[in-house]
Design a protein around this motif. Structure first.
Motif, PDB file in Angstrom:
ATOM      1  N   PRO A  66      24.755 -35.370   6.357  1.00 52.54           N
ATOM      2  CA  PRO A  66      25.359 -36.493   7.077  1.00 52.54           C
ATOM      3  C   PRO A  66      25.929 -37.518   6.098  1.00 52.54           C
ATOM      4  N   GLU A  67      27.010 -38.194   6.501  1.00 46.08           N
ATOM      5  CA  GLU A  67      27.653 -39.192   5.641  1.00 46.08           C
ATOM      6  C   GLU A  67      26.657 -40.216   5.129  1.00 46.08           C
ATOM      7  N   ALA A  68      25.731 -40.651   5.985  1.00 42.55           N
ATOM      8  CA  ALA A  68      24.780 -41.694   5.593  1.00 42.55           C
ATOM      9  C   ALA A  68      23.865 -41.235   4.463  1.00 42.55           C
ATOM     10  N   LEU A  69      23.664 -39.922   4.325  1.00 41.78           N
ATOM     11  CA  LEU A  69      22.749 -39.415   3.308  1.00 41.78           C
ATOM     12  C   LEU A  69      23.460 -38.836   2.094  1.00 41.78           C
ATOM     13  N   SER A  70      24.792 -38.901   2.065  1.00 42.76           N
ATOM     14  CA  SER A  70      25.484 -38.227   0.981  1.00 42.76           C
ATOM     15  C   SER A  70      25.089 -38.823  -0.368  1.00 42.76           C
ATOM     16  N   ARG A  99      21.173 -30.874  -3.523  1.00 42.82           N
ATOM     17  CA  ARG A  99      21.409 -32.281  -3.247  1.00 42.82           C
ATOM     18  C   ARG A  99      22.896 -32.611  -3.059  1.00 42.82           C
ATOM     19  N   ILE A 100      23.766 -31.609  -3.245  1.00 46.00           N
ATOM     20  CA  ILE A 100      25.197 -31.831  -3.126  1.00 46.00           C
ATOM     21  C   ILE A 100      25.846 -30.590  -2.505  1.00 46.00           C
ATOM     22  N   ASP A 101      26.843 -30.828  -1.694  1.00 40.54           N
ATOM     23  CA  ASP A 101      27.568 -29.751  -1.036  1.00 40.54           C
ATOM     24  C   ASP A 101      28.327 -28.922  -2.069  1.00 40.54           C
ATOM     25  N   SER A 102      28.316 -27.614  -1.906  1.00 39.26           N
ATOM     26  CA  SER A 102      28.950 -26.735  -2.890  1.00 39.26           C
ATOM     27  C   SER A 102      30.460 -26.954  -2.985  1.00 39.26           C
ATOM     28  N   LYS A 103      31.111 -27.319  -1.897  1.00 43.40           N
ATOM     29  CA  LYS A 103      32.557 -27.578  -1.952  1.00 43.40           C
ATOM     30  C   LYS A 103      32.846 -28.818  -2.787  1.00 43.40           C
ATOM     31  N   ARG A 104      32.061 -29.858  -2.597  1.00 42.52           N
ATOM     32  CA  ARG A 104      32.240 -31.076  -3.387  1.00 42.52           C
ATOM     33  C   ARG A 104      31.947 -30.789  -4.854  1.00 42.52           C
ATOM     34  N   ALA A 105      30.904 -30.016  -5.115  1.00 45.52           N
ATOM     35  CA  ALA A 105      30.551 -29.657  -6.494  1.00 45.52           C
ATOM     36  C   ALA A 105      31.684 -28.877  -7.153  1.00 45.52           C
ATOM     37  N   ALA A 106      32.313 -27.976  -6.410  1.00 46.56           N
ATOM     38  CA  ALA A 106      33.402 -27.180  -6.967  1.00 46.56           C
ATOM     39  C   ALA A 106      34.578 -28.064  -7.376  1.00 46.56           C
ATOM     40  N   VAL A 107      34.906 -29.043  -6.561  1.00 47.79           N
ATOM     41  CA  VAL A 107      36.005 -29.957  -6.883  1.00 47.79           C
ATOM     42  C   VAL A 107      35.652 -30.782  -8.123  1.00 47.79           C
TER      43      VAL A 107
END
Length: 155
Positions: A66-70, A99-107
């Motif tokens: 969730p956005e609040a927990l990012s 702790r981090i989304d794989s798509k965000r990590a890839a970017v």
């Protein structure tokens, strides 16, 4: 006068040869690295594999945060190969601990790859006299080298 050396042992088994901070067993680089990793492990939320509402398709079964927990990674400015390595280390640790989304990590990893490529052409070796050993902290929490004329940092 003998200068204390950082006590960090690198992955390759060699000891860091940077001067340690006056009140620490570690140099500035490793002190900050260890603090960031500890903060990541202690405070970051864990990604939830399940949503409140089940996904409509198999394509939506990726992990959800969730956005609040990012997680906001405290990555250093990408100014040298060491800071790029710290960023990669923090990013991989966050990814490994879910702790981090794989798509965000890839970017982010792609951006770090670009920074790494650019950093190869920049080589700056500091003189021993210019290495910071005593820190002052600003009101906003930023570390600064102690000014030679004053014990208070300028903010």
């Amino acid at each position: 006068m003998e200068t204390a050396i950082c006590r960090h042992i690198k992955t390759n088994g060699r000891r860091c040869k940077s001067p340690s901070l006056r009140l620490s067993a570690f140099c500035y680089f490793h002190s900050r690295l260890l603090r960031r990793h500890r903060h990541l492990v202690e405070t970051a939320p864990v990604l939830s594999a399940n949503r409140a509402n089940p996904p409509a398709s198999a394509a939506e079964t990726t992990q959800y945060l969730p956005e609040a927990l990012s997680l906001e990674l405290d990555l250093p400015p990408l100014e040298d190969v060491e800071s790029i390595q710290v960023s990669i280390s923090l990013l991989v640790a966050a990814l490994a601990r879910n702790r981090i989304d794989s798509k965000r990590a890839a970017v982010l990893l792609y951006g770090l790859q670009l920074a790494s490529t650019n950093a190869r052409s920049v080589t700056i070796e500091p003189a021993a006299a210019s290495i910071v050993r005593t820190l002052a902290r600003t009101k906003s929490g930023r570390d600064l080298a102690v000014d030679g004329t004053s014990s208070q940092p300028r903010t």
